[in-house]
Design a protein around this motif. Sequence first.
Motif, PDB file in Angstrom:
ATOM      1  N   LEU A   3      22.721 -56.673  -0.229  1.00 25.46           N
ATOM      2  CA  LEU A   3      22.461 -55.444   0.464  1.00 25.46           C
ATOM      3  C   LEU A   3      22.295 -54.475  -0.425  1.00 25.46           C
ATOM      4  O   LEU A   3      21.431 -53.515  -0.148  1.00 25.46           O
ATOM      5  N   VAL A   4      23.465 -54.170  -1.251  1.00 28.51           N
ATOM      6  CA  VAL A   4      23.616 -53.050  -2.162  1.00 28.51           C
ATOM      7  C   VAL A   4      22.551 -52.949  -3.103  1.00 28.51           C
ATOM      8  O   VAL A   4      21.870 -52.097  -3.300  1.00 28.51           O
ATOM      9  N   SER A  60      19.512 -54.294  -2.562  1.00 29.28           N
ATOM     10  CA  SER A  60      18.236 -54.003  -1.796  1.00 29.28           C
ATOM     11  C   SER A  60      18.281 -52.337  -1.194  1.00 29.28           C
ATOM     12  O   SER A  60      17.197 -52.078  -1.198  1.00 29.28           O
ATOM     13  N   LYS A  61      19.442 -51.976  -0.941  1.00 31.51           N
ATOM     14  CA  LYS A  61      19.320 -50.410  -0.733  1.00 31.51           C
ATOM     15  C   LYS A  61      18.912 -49.701  -1.736  1.00 31.51           C
ATOM     16  O   LYS A  61      18.091 -48.886  -1.871  1.00 31.51           O
ATOM     17  N   ARG A  62      19.370 -49.874  -3.237  1.00 34.55           N
ATOM     18  CA  ARG A  62      19.104 -49.346  -4.428  1.00 34.55           C
ATOM     19  C   ARG A  62      17.616 -49.453  -4.842  1.00 34.55           C
ATOM     20  O   ARG A  62      17.382 -48.445  -5.036  1.00 34.55           O
ATOM     21  N   TYR A  63      17.094 -50.730  -4.592  1.00 35.05           N
ATOM     22  CA  TYR A  63      15.845 -50.947  -5.485  1.00 35.05           C
ATOM     23  C   TYR A  63      14.583 -51.175  -4.428  1.00 35.05           C
ATOM     24  O   TYR A  63      13.511 -51.056  -4.699  1.00 35.05           O
ATOM     25  N   ALA A  64      15.000 -51.326  -2.980  1.00 36.12           N
ATOM     26  CA  ALA A  64      14.079 -51.226  -2.179  1.00 36.12           C
ATOM     27  C   ALA A  64      12.963 -52.356  -2.690  1.00 36.12           C
ATOM     28  O   ALA A  64      11.546 -52.063  -2.420  1.00 36.12           O
ATOM     29  N   ARG A 102       9.948 -53.356   0.029  1.00 33.80           N
ATOM     30  CA  ARG A 102       8.854 -52.302   0.307  1.00 33.80           C
ATOM     31  C   ARG A 102       7.633 -53.163   0.084  1.00 33.80           C
ATOM     32  O   ARG A 102       7.248 -53.610  -1.209  1.00 33.80           O
ATOM     33  N   GLY A 120      14.321 -46.739  -3.406  1.00 35.69           N
ATOM     34  CA  GLY A 120      15.346 -47.017  -2.463  1.00 35.69           C
ATOM     35  C   GLY A 120      14.995 -46.469  -1.138  1.00 35.69           C
ATOM     36  O   GLY A 120      14.056 -46.212  -1.010  1.00 35.69           O
TER      37      GLY A 120
END
Length: 269
Positions: free
Chosen positions: A14-15, A17-21, A24, A269
């Motif tokens: 999760l961390v 994915s939030k940082r690097y997206a 998308r 992100g």
Amino acid sequence: MSWAVVLLALVALLVFSKRYAWWRPAVGREHPRILMYHMVSEHQPGAKFNKLRVKPDVFEWQIRWLNENGWHFALMSELAEPEKVPPKTVFLTFDDGFADNYHQAHPILQKYGAKATLYLVVDRFERDWSTAKKAHHNSGELMREPKLSDEQVAEMLASGCWELGGHTLTHANLARLDEKQKFAEIQGCRQQLEARFGGAVTSCAYPVGIYDETDGALVEKAGFTSAVTTVEGIDKDLHARRFELCRVKVSGKDNRLAFRLRMRTGKRG
Ligand SMILES: [Zn+2]
């Protein structure tokens, strides 16, 4: 496997994915990327604006990566005919006019045959424009940062790697000006840059990314054919969006993965 390990792995994912997206969706490579840079320099300990400073070795890696991966470098003036812009085109843009653009970025662009558009503030010396957006940004950090001399700009232009774009006379916050003042800042910049350096100045960048829906018409009236914002992203209809183009921000805090993801999706992100 214990639940704790599973939970830990999930939190890590999760961390990340939030940082690097990474999830998308990619934007098709037929849509050009307009990259936004400010400075190419080492970070200053404790400085507020290090995200505007891309380290020279990191910048060189980015330009080499673009070159090796078949990206075609173009100047913003080429957007006057968007239908002629080939797939996999990248527009490098530099805002403001920091001296390291000459000392650090310029030799790297020459080395790889890359091109860039420099959005130059006419009256750029002894000016603390970071306060134009937020009054508490009054540390003077950007004011102390050395700016390009006219001689350095002339040398950069003569190399063929650079062209000039407008960034107003004084790096004005357009939202604080009436229409007449805005027009004087926008058109005056184009006229002065053309008179001083020769060559057409056809693209404009809104200072501190602040503009409203009427500013595009003013920019057009002032003789520009495109304008860039600080909104993150990749536009799919360049003609329709020509006076409020999104850019891909390159942060001084980005690692290689973050840069690749920004090239893919326009955002991080
Ligand atoms: Zn600026």
